[in-house]
Design an enzyme around this catalytic site. Structure first.
Site, PDB file in Angstrom:
ATOM      1  N   LYS A  60      -2.813  -0.768  -2.078  1.00  0.00           N
ATOM      2  CA  LYS A  60      -1.513  -1.448  -2.010  1.00  0.00           C
ATOM      3  C   LYS A  60      -1.266  -2.198  -3.313  1.00  0.00           C
ATOM      4  O   LYS A  60      -2.207  -2.733  -3.916  1.00  0.00           O
ATOM      5  CB  LYS A  60      -1.544  -2.410  -0.815  1.00  0.00           C
ATOM      6  CG  LYS A  60      -0.209  -3.019  -0.426  1.00  0.00           C
ATOM      7  CD  LYS A  60      -0.372  -3.865   0.832  1.00  0.00           C
ATOM      8  CE  LYS A  60       0.926  -4.524   1.277  1.00  0.00           C
ATOM      9  NZ  LYS A  60       0.757  -5.275   2.550  1.00  0.00           N
ATOM     10  N   SER A  87       0.830  -6.133   8.930  1.00  0.00           N
ATOM     11  CA  SER A  87       1.192  -5.254   7.817  1.00  0.00           C
ATOM     12  C   SER A  87       0.268  -4.064   7.573  1.00  0.00           C
ATOM     13  O   SER A  87       0.596  -3.181   6.784  1.00  0.00           O
ATOM     14  CB  SER A  87       1.305  -6.060   6.527  1.00  0.00           C
ATOM     15  OG  SER A  87       2.507  -6.786   6.525  1.00  0.00           O
ATOM     16  N   SER A 131       4.128  -4.286   6.065  1.00  0.00           N
ATOM     17  CA  SER A 131       4.496  -4.129   4.666  1.00  0.00           C
ATOM     18  C   SER A 131       3.652  -3.096   3.908  1.00  0.00           C
ATOM     19  O   SER A 131       4.064  -2.649   2.849  1.00  0.00           O
ATOM     20  CB  SER A 131       4.361  -5.478   3.958  1.00  0.00           C
ATOM     21  OG  SER A 131       3.009  -5.888   3.943  1.00  0.00           O
TER      22      SER A 131
END
Ligand SMILES: [Zn+2]
Lengths: 491, 487
Positions: free
Chosen positions: B76, B175, B151
């Site tokens: 990420k 997330s 996310s």
């Protein structure tokens, strides 16, 4: 109508701690290094970094709080204090809000006339320092973050000081304490201590007391500026009161700076800004717990405080306040002195040798007294030799100096340098007799106890010692001379 | 499962597959699939090939290999890397290159993994659909008209589309688990303090935790083995004495006997019917495997979303204060004064949702409101923690949906942020309590969209958590379902 006022001062003090690394990262502390050379991702607030508490800084803070007789929190935590400023890379400062390391203590300061006064301490807490904005670059402001993240101890007193001299005494005593504890170098030139006094006046008029609005003077970094700014503020506030009659109210606190050249305070902010620092617990650090054993261990490291030690030197060893003060300016000196005296040496003599020779050489070599090659054992021996008249005071100073620089045994050096005084009474008697024969006028002055008697006796003493080539022990000379002259008085 | 972490590592280690080949194979897939999915913000082919070459060299010289030797992994874009930018999907950090690697990046590299790219996300991890990315749109590989969740949407989409063998995400309020659920892959949020956050760009510091997104439960265990453990740079990361790191793959295949599953009946009400059915089906399967259901109450669960949006935004308002245009990142060319450097830079570079949360958090911490909001939220957090403690006194784990629906369409919820926040009800409480949880695929709805089952256990019991998850995985085929785009 009689009118008098009392100055009321509370102090906020920031002390730089003498740790090797910063408060929350491994960067070395820096003074005077090129800008931004003592920084890492943590202290410049890069994305993703986390703080790690410097345990030594924490212990230093606890020690200081203990020395200030504070209640020590067995559970403390860190809080974020938010404000935007270019020298604060994260735009929040890691500090302590509602659980400071120490609270409700006091500091004892020496008063003129030999007494002491207690100034209450409201709180002692630890935080990280900000960087430095540099404005004189022509149109630009640059930021130096070498200092950002340095451990900073904040000490807040109650408004217990009532004169500029008292504030100075408090500041100096605090400096002596932190240096004594070894938690700060307390070097004023390097900005290790910064003072921010809150000053106002309590004016007595008729039966009433009027309090003037409080002013805070920012960022003072010398005792002189501290003392002068308070004296100036007192005067200025009184004038202002006479002119405007304004008294203390919520929100009318003003902030001043100090102009060191003009020696005046300069208004910075008319009204205290309603700062909302939005404190909240720092989620990146865990709370710090101190166990009873840890507190005990730290207490055992505390030792005797400088003022206590100074008073003890005065009462136990009969030193004058000035000498005791000089000896207790540094822990190393005080302990060296104490150890030497405990070995049986005469305190005043040790004090003279240490302050007149020891401190001078230490200063010259930029070391502490205990780092010289002189040991308490040798010094005690040297003091005793002087006491017994084996060497003169002047010779003792020379011997001290040699040992301090090169080491060695005082007796061996005295012999080697031919500094041993003669105590052979037969030899001295012969010299005394010769001088009495040679100086009838002086002898007469003494025997007849004329006005010049004292001077004449000194002269005769000097003559004998001169005849001995400086080798005769003055004590013995004095004894023999006195006895011979006494015999002449009462034949 | 040909391209799982485990199988790639085994083949690389045994010399059947060159690390370089594995990387090239995945980049070939990326070239084909990525234009439709948009999972990556940065592709790191060059450094990936260098890392692969090192692994191949190690094999050639017979040196010992790390547990992720040659495995292509995506990370990420809120994990700091010295190679390639670390943008957090924000215009604020669009060109920011970190001077250091995050702890987990160091761990991946030390385990001989190959990092193929940095994945898209909601800006600064604030969001549940990746629609808040300031830099790119990521589509759900199962239906490109739908969101991948968020996310960590880019990481989940990349694994679901098999553009990498596994990925790392971060989970502050769901997330990792929610996008894993939306994309039909496994998402593990470890216990708070299990994995060092050093180098994870902070959103809600007391809630953030890094975890793996993988194709299988076993792969999650393999990755957790690599990233878990103490790091002196993160004070909130627990010590080995407090919580030793076991081998999470050991005993994975052994089912738990007499498993007690806590279930809150009301959690299955008012949600998408197919999600409800899939969860009930899963519970029945566990019962068939010998488990017992324990009905429990979580009385403070309903306050979780409110408490979360106070605590997370309060921390975020402070964490994001450093993005001010002064030291790094975007600086507005229109700024006249230093105050304008702050205000204009932040105004121009931060997205609407980020601003909304900064304002919420700033408000919650303001003097006069602190007690009513922040302090109260902390109290709720404690009550929720107690709810979990009580639950785990009665049962080994808690099972519930990951989210009330399957993946929704782009724009469906953006107009109503509160609706978006409420959809995180099942994942948020877990972060407030700091407990570990995993999301595993447990079905497909009528539109062929994955459904996730969430399993939660007590702090530092990831071994048991993964064993429980593996029991289900072993008895079903949901984990081997792939979106058409990946076939
Ligand atoms: Zn640093």
């Amino acid at each position: 109508m009689s009118e008098s006022y009392k100055i009321v001062v509370g102090l906020e003090i920031h002390v730089h701690l003498a740790t090797r690394s910063k408060m929350f990262c491994g960067c070395e502390l820096s003074y005077g290094q090129p800008p931004n050379t003592r920084v890492c991702p943590v202290c410049i607030g890069m994305p993703g970094v986390l703080p790690v508490m410097n345990r030594t800084a924490f212990e230093y803070a606890v020690l200081t709080a203990m020395a200030l007789h504070c209640q020590i929190a067995s559970f403390t935590k860190w809080d974020r204090k938010s404000y935007y400023y270019p020298d604060l890379p994260k735009n929040y400062q890691i500090s302590q809000y509602d659980l400071p390391i120490g609270r409700d203590g006091y500091i004892e300061i020496p008063e003129e006339g030999g007494g002491t006064k207690k100034i209450r301490i409201r709180r002692v807490h630890l935080e990280e320092d900000a960087g430095k904005n540099i404005h004189d670059l022509g149109g630009y402001t640059a930021v130096d973050l070498n200092r950002a993240g340095a451990p900073l101890l904040e000490i807040v007193t109650e408004p217990d000081m009532n004169s500029p001299a008292e504030v100075r005494a408090m500041a100096e005593e605090l400096r002596r304490i932190v240096r004594f504890l070894g938690v700060s170098e307390g070097d004023m030139q390097k900005g290790h201590m910064r003072f921010e006094p809150n000053v106002n006046l309590h004016i007595r008029r008729g039966g009433q007391v009027f309090k003037t609005p409080i002013t805070e003077v920012k960022n003072l970094n010398s005792f002189r500026a501290l003392e002068k700014s308070i004296a100036y503020e007192a005067h200025r506030q009184y004038e202002e009161f006479l002119e405007t009659g304004q008294t203390l109210q919520m929100g009318n606190k003003k902030t001043f700076g100090w102009d060191d050249v003009q020696e005046v305070t300069v208004l910075q902010r008319e009204k205290e800004e309603a700062h909302d620092y939005r404190y909240f617990p720092e989620p990146d650090l865990v709370p710090v717990r101190l166990t009873a054993e840890q507190i005990k261990e730290l207490e055992s490291r505390l030792g005797e405080l400088p003022l206590q030690m100074q008073k003890r030197f005065e009462t136990q060893y009969g030193l004058i306040a000035y000498d005791a003060g000089v000896l207790t300016a540094e822990r190393a000196t005080a302990e060296f002195f104490d150890r030497t005296v405990r070995l049986g040496a005469e305190p005043k003599r040790v004090c003279n040798l240490l302050t007149q020779v020891g401190l001078k050489i230490a200063n010259e070599l930029s070391v502490r007294v205990d780092q010289l090659r002189m040991t308490p054992e040798s010094l005690a021996k040297l003091a005793k030799m002087t006491e017994e008249g084996l060497v003169s005071a002047t010779s003792a100073n020379q011997i001290f100096e040699q040992i301090a620089r090169e080491g060695g045994d005082p007796e061996a050096i005295a012999k080697e340098r031919n500094l041993i005084q003669s105590s052979d009474s037969g030899q001295i008697e012969a010299l005394v007799d010769a001088v009495i024969a040679e100086q009838p006028q002086a002898v007469q002055d003494v025997v007849q106890e004329s006005k010049k008697a004292k001077k004449a006796l000194g002269f005769l003493m000097g003559q004998v010692i001169q005849k001995s080539g400086g080798q005769a022990n003055p004590k013995i000379v004095s004894q023999i001379l006195q006895a011979k002259l006494d015999a002449l008085k009462n034949p | 499962m040909e391209w799982t972490v485990r199988s790639i590592r085994d083949r690389v280690a045994s010399g059947k597959l060159q690390s370089r080949e594995a990387v090239e194979r995945f980049f070939a897939r990326i070239e084909k699939i990525e234009p439709q999915v948009g999972a990556f913000l940065t592709l790191l082919k060059e450094t990936a090939l260098e890392q692969a070459a090192k692994v191949d060299e190690k094999i050639a010289s017979g040196r010992p290999l790390g547990p992720l030797a040659g495995v292509p992994v995506a990370v990420k874009d809120n994990l700091c890397t010295t190679f390639g930018p670390t943008t957090c999907a924000s215009r604020m950090l669009e060109n920011f290159i970190s001077p250091y690697n995050a702890h987990v990046i160091e761990k991946l590299l030390a385990a001989d993994a190959v990092i193929v790219g940095k994945t898209n996300m909601d800006e600064f991890a604030m969001g549940s659909s990746t629609e808040n990315s300031g830099l790119k749109k990521t589509c759900n590989p199962w239906d490109i008209s739908r969101v991948p969740g968020g996310s960590s949407g880019g990481s989940a989409a990349a694994v679901a589309a098999r553009m990498c063998a596994a990925a790392l995400g971060s989970d502050t309020g769901g997330s990792i688990r929610q996008p894993a659920g939306f994309c039909g892959v496994v998402g593990l949020k470890p216990t708070y303090g299990r994995v060092s956050r050093y180098g994870l760009v902070a959103y809600g510091s007391s809630l953030d935790q890094i975890g793996p997104i993988t194709q299988t439960v076993e792969d999650a265990a393999v990755l957790l083995n690599v990233i878990a453990g103490h790091d002196p740079r993160d004070s909130t990361c627990v010590s080995e004495q407090t919580a030793p790191v076991p081998d999470y793959t050991a005993g994975l295949e052994t089912p738990l006997e007499g498993l007690r599953i806590a279930v809150v009946e009301s959690f299955l009400e008012g949600i998408q019917a197919e999600v409800q059915q899939a969860i009930e089906e899963a519970l029945r399967l566990y019962q068939k495997l010998g488990a017992r259901l324990v009905p429990i109450q979580m009385p403070h669960f309903e306050y979780a979303v409110s408490a979360y949006y106070v605590i997370a935004t309060a921390e975020a308002s402070s964490n994001l204060a450093r993005y001010d245009g002064v030291h790094y990142g975007y600086r507005s060319p229109r700024a006249g004064s230093y105050i304008e450097v702050y205000s204009k830079s932040r105004d121009e570079a931060l997205g609407a949702e980020v601003k909304r949360r900064i304002m919420l958090g700033t408000f919650a911490l303001s003097s006069g409101y602190y007690d009513a909001y922040y302090l109260k939220a902390l109290k709720v957090r404690n009550l929720i923690r107690n709810d979990f403690t009580r639950a785990f006194e009665q049962a080994d784990c808690l099972m519930m949906p990951v989210s009330p629906t399957t993946a929704f369409r782009f724009g469906e919820k953006t107009a109503d942020p509160l609706q978006m926040y409420l959809a995180d009800i099942y994942t948020i409480a877990v972060n407030l309590a700091g407990v570990p949880a995993v999301s595993i695929p447990c079905g497909l709805d009528r539109q062929n969209l994955p459904i996730g089952l969430q399993i939660v256990t007590a702090p530092f019991t990831e071994s048991m958590l993964l064993r429980i998850a593996r029991m289900f995985e072993k008895s079903t085929q949901w984990h081997s379902c792939m979106p058409d785009i990946a076939k």
